[in-house]
Design a protein around this motif. Structure first.
Motif, PDB file in Angstrom:
ATOM      1  N   PRO A   1      20.777  40.621  44.257  1.00 32.19           N
ATOM      2  CA  PRO A   1      20.195  41.438  45.312  1.00 32.19           C
ATOM      3  C   PRO A   1      19.126  40.640  46.066  1.00 32.19           C
ATOM      4  CG  PRO A   1      19.306  42.069  43.171  1.00 32.19           C
ATOM      5  CD  PRO A   1      20.368  41.045  42.916  1.00 32.19           C
ATOM      6  N   PRO A   2      18.803  41.046  47.287  1.00 35.12           N
ATOM      7  CA  PRO A   2      19.275  42.262  47.948  1.00 35.12           C
ATOM      8  C   PRO A   2      20.656  42.097  48.563  1.00 35.12           C
ATOM      9  CG  PRO A   2      17.765  41.099  49.386  1.00 35.12           C
ATOM     10  CD  PRO A   2      17.775  40.350  48.092  1.00 35.12           C
ATOM     11  N   PHE A   3      21.390  43.215  48.573  1.00 38.99           N
ATOM     12  CA  PHE A   3      22.603  43.298  49.366  1.00 38.99           C
ATOM     13  C   PHE A   3      22.715  44.713  49.912  1.00 38.99           C
ATOM     14  CE2 PHE A   3      23.806  43.878  44.912  1.00 38.99           C
ATOM     15  CZ  PHE A   3      24.611  45.011  44.909  1.00 38.99           C
ATOM     16  N   LEU A   4      23.492  44.841  50.945  1.00 36.96           N
ATOM     17  CA  LEU A   4      23.631  46.109  51.659  1.00 36.96           C
ATOM     18  C   LEU A   4      25.084  46.532  51.631  1.00 36.96           C
ATOM     19  CD1 LEU A   4      21.872  47.949  53.854  1.00 36.96           C
ATOM     20  CD2 LEU A   4      23.462  46.842  55.452  1.00 36.96           C
ATOM     21  N   LYS A   5      25.311  47.824  51.415  1.00 37.51           N
ATOM     22  CA  LYS A   5      26.653  48.381  51.559  1.00 37.51           C
ATOM     23  C   LYS A   5      26.670  49.305  52.776  1.00 37.51           C
ATOM     24  CE  LYS A   5      29.564  49.553  48.452  1.00 37.51           C
ATOM     25  NZ  LYS A   5      30.250  50.302  47.386  1.00 37.51           N
TER      26      LYS A   5
ATOM     27  N   GLU B   1      23.378  51.727  52.099  1.00 38.07           N
ATOM     28  CA  GLU B   1      22.927  51.607  50.719  1.00 38.07           C
ATOM     29  C   GLU B   1      22.285  50.237  50.536  1.00 38.07           C
ATOM     30  OE1 GLU B   1      26.179  52.313  48.064  1.00 38.07           O
ATOM     31  OE2 GLU B   1      26.591  54.310  48.871  1.00 38.07           O
ATOM     32  N   LEU B   2      21.004  50.232  50.209  1.00 35.37           N
ATOM     33  CA  LEU B   2      20.279  48.983  49.950  1.00 35.37           C
ATOM     34  C   LEU B   2      20.145  48.810  48.452  1.00 35.37           C
ATOM     35  CD1 LEU B   2      18.540  46.533  50.779  1.00 35.37           C
ATOM     36  CD2 LEU B   2      16.568  48.090  50.827  1.00 35.37           C
ATOM     37  N   TYR B   3      20.548  47.647  47.980  1.00 38.45           N
ATOM     38  CA  TYR B   3      20.481  47.337  46.561  1.00 38.45           C
ATOM     39  C   TYR B   3      19.428  46.256  46.347  1.00 38.45           C
ATOM     40  CZ  TYR B   3      24.917  49.843  46.033  1.00 38.45           C
ATOM     41  OH  TYR B   3      25.906  50.804  46.024  1.00 38.45           O
TER      42      TYR B   3
END
Length: 245
Positions: free
Chosen positions: A62-66, A4-6
């Motif tokens: 952001p950006p952050f990744l889950k 998941e890219l935010y």
């Protein structure tokens, strides 16, 4: 599970450096903010994570990744994490940290690009700092582009495995990020970049080699690739562009 890219909807911005790695690897991912609210996605879903009162490692922005329960913030940090998983990082530990250092240098350059159109304050409109932006952009074109890309040329020249990769003998996420830098500069400063290929032939060749990668070529031509626009990092204001000296 899909990554998941935010990142903000409607912008390439810093999120694009992560998208390029995911797209090149053919990874399964969701661009959360661009999804529909009815599916539990959209910008509200991103803000919910950032404002969480239970998540112990909330990201600042952001950006952050889950990846499952793991949250990884910041572009260079995300790529350090994703690189080995996507086959886009050197196997040698020392070379992986060298690649990370190059990505951090790219991050420094991206900040300087941003400051060409927002030299005084991020929360002021461009129109409120236009005069300062002209001064900053002139210095950026005359001094900072040569400083950074002279270094990147040298890195490519000194790679013993060939001069179309920043490090090692195989493509890494750093090469993909260099591609994005060149694309963005040509959009924002077309006059200044008119002789880019002559001034930085190895960087130009790397850009073309990345564009020749099948997944990247398909992505660039697809609707998934958000066009450059004047809300992102790379913005084209004609009054800030000038011929390179």
């Amino acid at each position: 599970m899909a990554y998941e890219l935010y990142y903000w909807d409607g912008l390439q911005g810093r999120g694009e450096f992560v998208r390029l790695a995911l797209e090149d690897a053919g990874a399964d991912y969701v661009d959360v903010a661009r999804g529909a609210k009815k599916d539990g996605l959209g910008t509200d879903a991103m803000m919910k994570v950032m404002k969480s009162r239970t998540e112990p490692h909330i990201p600042f922005a952001p950006p952050f990744l889950k990846d499952g329960e793991l949250i990884v913030p910041h572009v260079a940090n995300i790529l350090l994490y994703l690189g080995p998983k996507l086959g886009l990082a050197p196997k040698d530990e020392g070379a992986r940290f060298a690649a990370h250092g190059l990505q951090l240098t790219i991050a420094d350059f991206v900040t300087e690009v941003h400051d060409t159109h927002h030299p005084l304050a991020t929360d002021l409109y461009y129109e409120d700092q236009r005069d300062a932006a002209r001064v900053r952009s002139k210095h950026f074109i005359e001094a900072r582009i040569p400083k950074f890309f002279g270094y990147f040329e040298r890195v490519l020249k000194q790679n013993p495995h060939g001069d179309t990769h920043m490090i090692g003998k195989k493509a890494t996420y750093v090469d993909l990020s260099m591609f994005q830098l060149v694309e963005g500069l040509h959009y924002a400063f077309p006059r200044a970049c008119a002789k880019f290929g002559e001034q930085y032939p190895r960087v130009a060749a790397l850009h073309d080699a990345v564009l020749g990668r099948p997944n990247i070529a398909r992505y660039v031509e697809s609707e998934r690739r958000i066009p450059f626009n004047e809300s992102g990092i790379f913005r084209h204001y004609p009054e800030l562009d000038q011929d390179a000296s």
